[in-house]
Design a protein around this motif. Sequence first.
Motif, mmCIF file in Angstrom:
data_model
loop_
_atom_site.group_PDB
_atom_site.id
_atom_site.type_symbol
_atom_site.label_atom_id
_atom_site.label_comp_id
_atom_site.label_asym_id
_atom_site.label_seq_id
_atom_site.Cartn_x
_atom_site.Cartn_y
_atom_site.Cartn_z
ATOM 1 N N VAL A 62 0.857 -1.193 0.000
ATOM 2 C CA VAL A 62 0.000 0.000 0.000
ATOM 3 C C VAL A 62 0.884 1.231 0.000
ATOM 4 O O VAL A 62 1.642 1.472 0.954
ATOM 5 N N GLY A 63 0.777 2.005 -1.078
ATOM 6 C CA GLY A 63 1.626 3.188 -1.255
ATOM 7 C C GLY A 63 2.597 2.920 -2.383
ATOM 8 O O GLY A 63 3.485 2.075 -2.249
ATOM 9 N N GLY A 82 9.182 3.837 -1.197
ATOM 10 C CA GLY A 82 9.279 2.580 -0.461
ATOM 11 C C GLY A 82 8.473 1.472 -1.120
ATOM 12 O O GLY A 82 8.959 0.346 -1.299
ATOM 13 N N GLU A 101 -2.129 7.968 -5.626
ATOM 14 C CA GLU A 101 -1.892 8.902 -6.733
ATOM 15 C C GLU A 101 -2.116 8.185 -8.067
ATOM 16 O O GLU A 101 -2.042 6.962 -8.133
ATOM 17 N N ARG A 108 10.263 11.703 -5.564
ATOM 18 C CA ARG A 108 9.692 12.902 -4.966
ATOM 19 C C ARG A 108 10.695 14.065 -4.834
ATOM 20 O O ARG A 108 10.304 15.228 -4.984
ATOM 21 N N SER A 133 10.642 19.603 -5.422
ATOM 22 C CA SER A 133 10.975 20.924 -4.856
ATOM 23 C C SER A 133 12.287 21.444 -5.445
ATOM 24 O O SER A 133 12.844 22.418 -4.938
ATOM 25 N N VAL A 137 -6.464 2.848 0.172
ATOM 26 C CA VAL A 137 -6.902 1.900 1.197
ATOM 27 C C VAL A 137 -7.420 2.703 2.398
ATOM 28 O O VAL A 137 -6.731 3.597 2.895
ATOM 29 N N TRP A 175 2.995 -1.816 4.316
ATOM 30 C CA TRP A 175 2.380 -0.485 4.392
ATOM 31 C C TRP A 175 3.474 0.551 4.128
ATOM 32 O O TRP A 175 4.422 0.685 4.890
ATOM 33 N N ALA A 235 2.821 4.010 3.050
ATOM 34 C CA ALA A 235 1.904 5.094 2.659
ATOM 35 C C ALA A 235 2.470 6.493 2.909
ATOM 36 O O ALA A 235 1.778 7.488 2.666
ATOM 37 N N GLY A 236 3.700 6.604 3.393
ATOM 38 C CA GLY A 236 4.309 7.932 3.541
ATOM 39 C C GLY A 236 3.535 8.831 4.485
ATOM 40 O O GLY A 236 3.176 8.429 5.594
ATOM 41 N N ILE A 282 12.462 21.434 2.598
ATOM 42 C CA ILE A 282 11.505 21.694 1.518
ATOM 43 C C ILE A 282 11.276 23.191 1.346
ATOM 44 O O ILE A 282 11.278 23.713 0.225
ATOM 45 N N ALA A 299 0.889 8.718 7.291
ATOM 46 C CA ALA A 299 -0.391 8.126 6.874
ATOM 47 C C ALA A 299 -0.510 6.721 7.475
ATOM 48 O O ALA A 299 -0.055 5.750 6.875
ATOM 49 N N SER A 315 13.492 10.071 4.328
ATOM 50 C CA SER A 315 14.493 10.171 3.266
ATOM 51 C C SER A 315 14.333 9.014 2.293
ATOM 52 O O SER A 315 13.792 7.958 2.643
ATOM 53 N N VAL A 316 14.823 9.233 1.101
ATOM 54 C CA VAL A 316 14.757 8.203 0.067
ATOM 55 C C VAL A 316 15.575 6.985 0.486
ATOM 56 O O VAL A 316 15.146 5.836 0.328
HETATM 57 P P1 FAD Z 1 6.050 8.287 -0.379
HETATM 58 O O1 FAD Z 1 7.139 8.362 -1.391
HETATM 59 O O2 FAD Z 1 5.404 9.563 0.038
HETATM 60 O O3 FAD Z 1 4.933 7.313 -0.940
HETATM 61 C C1 FAD Z 1 3.743 7.073 -0.266
HETATM 62 C C2 FAD Z 1 2.649 6.844 -1.288
HETATM 63 O O4 FAD Z 1 1.551 6.242 -0.630
HETATM 64 C C3 FAD Z 1 2.122 8.122 -1.896
HETATM 65 O O5 FAD Z 1 2.100 8.023 -3.297
HETATM 66 C C4 FAD Z 1 0.705 8.228 -1.334
HETATM 67 O O6 FAD Z 1 -0.199 8.840 -2.215
HETATM 68 C C5 FAD Z 1 0.361 6.783 -1.121
HETATM 69 N N1 FAD Z 1 -0.686 6.550 -0.119
HETATM 70 C C6 FAD Z 1 -0.844 7.182 1.066
HETATM 71 N N2 FAD Z 1 -1.895 6.688 1.736
HETATM 72 C C7 FAD Z 1 -2.415 5.724 0.952
HETATM 73 C C8 FAD Z 1 -3.522 4.852 1.095
HETATM 74 N N3 FAD Z 1 -4.267 4.851 2.188
HETATM 75 N N4 FAD Z 1 -3.795 3.990 0.077
HETATM 76 C C9 FAD Z 1 -3.014 3.976 -1.042
HETATM 77 N N5 FAD Z 1 -1.951 4.778 -1.212
HETATM 78 C C10 FAD Z 1 -1.659 5.631 -0.229
HETATM 79 N N6 FAD Z 1 14.446 12.777 0.594
HETATM 80 C C11 FAD Z 1 15.775 12.714 0.344
HETATM 81 O O7 FAD Z 1 16.428 11.759 0.768
HETATM 82 N N7 FAD Z 1 16.399 13.724 -0.343
HETATM 83 C C12 FAD Z 1 15.709 14.795 -0.828
HETATM 84 O O8 FAD Z 1 16.308 15.695 -1.439
HETATM 85 C C13 FAD Z 1 14.308 14.859 -0.615
HETATM 86 N N8 FAD Z 1 13.561 15.873 -1.125
HETATM 87 C C14 FAD Z 1 12.212 15.855 -0.977
HETATM 88 C C15 FAD Z 1 11.443 16.844 -1.584
HETATM 89 C C16 FAD Z 1 10.056 16.831 -1.466
HETATM 90 C C17 FAD Z 1 9.254 17.898 -2.119
HETATM 91 C C18 FAD Z 1 9.432 15.810 -0.717
HETATM 92 C C19 FAD Z 1 7.933 15.781 -0.570
HETATM 93 C C20 FAD Z 1 10.172 14.837 -0.112
HETATM 94 C C21 FAD Z 1 11.567 14.832 -0.239
HETATM 95 N N9 FAD Z 1 12.355 13.834 0.332
HETATM 96 C C22 FAD Z 1 13.701 13.810 0.118
HETATM 97 C C23 FAD Z 1 11.751 12.805 1.183
HETATM 98 C C24 FAD Z 1 11.441 11.541 0.401
HETATM 99 O O9 FAD Z 1 10.815 11.848 -0.829
HETATM 100 C C25 FAD Z 1 10.564 10.661 1.256
HETATM 101 O O10 FAD Z 1 11.272 10.343 2.430
HETATM 102 C C26 FAD Z 1 10.178 9.385 0.501
HETATM 103 O O11 FAD Z 1 9.367 9.687 -0.595
HETATM 104 C C27 FAD Z 1 9.457 8.440 1.448
HETATM 105 O O12 FAD Z 1 9.019 7.333 0.749
HETATM 106 P P2 FAD Z 1 7.698 6.565 1.228
HETATM 107 O O13 FAD Z 1 7.557 5.408 0.316
HETATM 108 O O14 FAD Z 1 7.733 6.373 2.670
HETATM 109 O O15 FAD Z 1 6.526 7.614 0.954
#
Ligand code: FAD
Length: 413
Positions: free
Chosen positions: A10-11, A15, A38, A45, A49, A83, A108, A110-111, A157, A246, A299-300
């Motif tokens: 989910v997400g 990740g 999305e 991501r 920015s 979800v 999970w 979902a960021g 950001i 989330a 972070s990524v």
């Molecule tokens: P995300 O990449 O946010 O993915 C989560 C996904 O889950 C999203 O698409 C969301 O829509 C989806 N989702 C949420 N809830 C639900 C649900 N209930 N059902 C289905 N889908 C759902 N990190 C770095 O290391 N270096 C950087 O320079 C950097 N710059 C950044 C700039 C910006 C503008 C942003 C926003 C973030 C930045 N980051 C950076 C942080 C990095 O992008 C995040 O740490 C990373 O994306 C986290 O990954 P994730 O999979 O946890 O979440």
Amino acid sequence: MMAQYDVLIVGAGHGGAQAAIALRKNGFAGTIGLVGAELELPYERPPLSKEYLAGEKAFERLLIRQKSFWDQKAIELRLGQAVIAVNPGNRTVGLRDGVTIGFGDLVWAAGGTPRQLQCDGHHLGGLHYMRTRADADALERRLPAAERIVIVGGGYIGLEAAAVMRKLGKAVTLIETADRVLARVAGEPLSRFFERLHRAHGVDIRLNASVNGLVGRQGQIEAVRLADGEMLPADLVIAGVGIVPAVEPLVTAGATASAGGLWVDAGMKTSLDHVYAIGDCAAHSNLHAGHDEPIRLESVQNANDQAVVAARNICGIETFYDARPWFWSHQYDTRLQTIGLAAGFDAMLLRGDPDSGSFSVIYGRGGRVVALDCVNNTKDYVQGRGLVEAGALMSAALADASVPFKALNGADQ
Ligand code: FAD
């Protein structure tokens, strides 16, 4: 018939995408479903920015993989679906549109969503956040008619957005409640460097300042009112004040929460059987934090590496999360690279002269090097990694920029 996947992710962000990729890389032959709220294919991501907002990089170049990759790997993308409920007992999730999906294991990923300003006028048009492509596109559409931009929040950001806005020729004011930017994540020399950098590029930085309200006419923001009563004229406001993880469906389902996220063990398992959590929404005890309290990292690197750990455990390859955190930021022509976790540092050394535009900050805890911030200094970053990894002794010699880190690597441990 109810859809059913051996692994449901989910997400579909950093990740989630990486978890699916890692499952296949580790030989997982079962069915994989990747649900994402999305509409876009999984994308990176950080450029939102940076280069994407500046119009220097097309969206297609942000894609983590092309559509054909997901098809070839038999990873079923369910995009534009959210979800809203998880039933860990019968191993199903419920989507917003009423569909139920079954899973063998759930990841999970979902960021989080941007923390919203709660002040007066927060409903006015012209207030923007920065998390998704849709956020960046909505902001971009407003830019031609916006001259005066107020940015709320002096974290990464906010600072990156400020740099892009100046590049685009906008008048930018940045408001930060603390007495320095990046106060939560960096030592003072780095904060002051970025403060000077932005001021030199014409950003009006207001420290110790907070927003008291957004003031507008006909539904549109016209000014930002600060707590001391000052009114800052604004055509557009960008708020970068953190995220709210989330996690609600899983917390409602009984998963243990921690640090605002979902508690996970070193294998990325939540307190619920067959449910893993990774990335921004996962709270883990980080080996490199100097304490056992669960933390969330945004972070990524963290999202990708946790995804690999979850995937390997699902494949039956016992794996624990021990990756060394790293991070980067890009503002104007300045590139910051960070390795390690500086939080809780008790000693700091400055290496090189910030006025030269290239320097490093070394952080120590308990007499050992735990983190490095390197500004326009890839050499220090590459060579200094070893010092952080080895937990080298903090010593004044490290501050001598004329001695390459590699000459000190491994010494005095
Ligand atoms: P995300 O990449 O946010 O993915 C989560 C996904 O889950 C999203 O698409 C969301 O829509 C989806 N989702 C949420 N809830 C639900 C649900 N209930 N059902 C289905 N889908 C759902 N990190 C770095 O290391 N270096 C950087 O320079 C950097 N710059 C950044 C700039 C910006 C503008 C942003 C926003 C973030 C930045 N980051 C950076 C942080 C990095 O992008 C995040 O740490 C990373 O994306 C986290 O990954 P994730 O999979 O946890 O979440």
